[in-house]
Design a protein around this motif. Structure first.
Motif, PDB file in Angstrom:
ATOM      1  N   ARG A  80      45.858  29.869  45.820  1.00 40.89           N
ATOM      2  CA  ARG A  80      45.028  30.230  46.980  1.00 40.89           C
ATOM      3  C   ARG A  80      44.099  31.394  46.650  1.00 40.89           C
ATOM      4  O   ARG A  80      42.936  31.412  47.045  1.00 40.89           O
ATOM      5  N   VAL A  81      44.617  32.386  45.930  1.00 39.58           N
ATOM      6  CA  VAL A  81      43.795  33.545  45.552  1.00 39.58           C
ATOM      7  C   VAL A  81      42.666  33.096  44.632  1.00 39.58           C
ATOM      8  O   VAL A  81      41.519  33.548  44.771  1.00 39.58           O
ATOM      9  N   CYS A  82      42.948  32.208  43.703  1.00 41.12           N
ATOM     10  CA  CYS A  82      41.916  31.700  42.788  1.00 41.12           C
ATOM     11  C   CYS A  82      40.848  30.922  43.548  1.00 41.12           C
ATOM     12  O   CYS A  82      39.666  31.049  43.254  1.00 41.12           O
ATOM     13  N   GLU A  83      41.261  30.123  44.513  1.00 39.53           N
ATOM     14  CA  GLU A  83      40.306  29.328  45.265  1.00 39.53           C
ATOM     15  C   GLU A  83      39.404  30.199  46.134  1.00 39.53           C
ATOM     16  O   GLU A  83      38.235  29.895  46.325  1.00 39.53           O
ATOM     17  N   ARG A  84      39.957  31.303  46.667  1.00 42.77           N
ATOM     18  CA  ARG A  84      39.143  32.202  47.484  1.00 42.77           C
ATOM     19  C   ARG A  84      38.127  32.961  46.648  1.00 42.77           C
ATOM     20  O   ARG A  84      37.059  33.295  47.115  1.00 42.77           O
ATOM     21  N   SER A  85      38.458  33.253  45.417  1.00 37.02           N
ATOM     22  CA  SER A  85      37.552  34.028  44.575  1.00 37.02           C
ATOM     23  C   SER A  85      36.399  33.199  44.037  1.00 37.02           C
ATOM     24  O   SER A  85      35.420  33.728  43.566  1.00 37.02           O
ATOM     25  N   VAL A  86      36.521  31.878  44.098  1.00 40.06           N
ATOM     26  CA  VAL A  86      35.449  31.006  43.587  1.00 40.06           C
ATOM     27  C   VAL A  86      34.379  30.801  44.596  1.00 40.06           C
ATOM     28  O   VAL A  86      34.186  30.996  45.614  1.00 40.06           O
TER      29      VAL A  86
END
Length: 80
Positions: A74-80
């Motif tokens: 989830r954190v990776c998806e938000r940063s993209v």
């Protein structure tokens, strides 16, 4: 020979289950040698119960691992 390899691989990937079984097997042998009333049936019941506890321990660890993975995703998806 294949069964032995399967057993080793099981203990490598699910070490919590293997640790609980090996530990209680050693404990059961020690208790059977030390206490006259501790029979093989008690030892077998102890080892079977440890399999259940090892599965619970392994399941809890797997659940925490999956939760950490989902959170990181989830954190990776938000940063993209």
């Amino acid at each position: 020979m294949d069964a032995l390899i399967d057993l080793v691989m099981l203990l490598v990937f699910h070490w919590r289950l293997g640790l609980s079984v090996v530990g209680t097997t050693v404990l059961a042998v020690f208790l059977a040698a030390t206490l006259p009333w501790f029979s093989g049936a008690f030892g077998l019941a102890l080892v079977i119960a440890s399999v259940g506890l090892g599965l619970v321990w392994e399941g809890a660890a797997e659940k925490r691992r999956a939760e950490r993975f989902a959170k990181a995703k989830r954190v990776c998806e938000r940063s993209v």
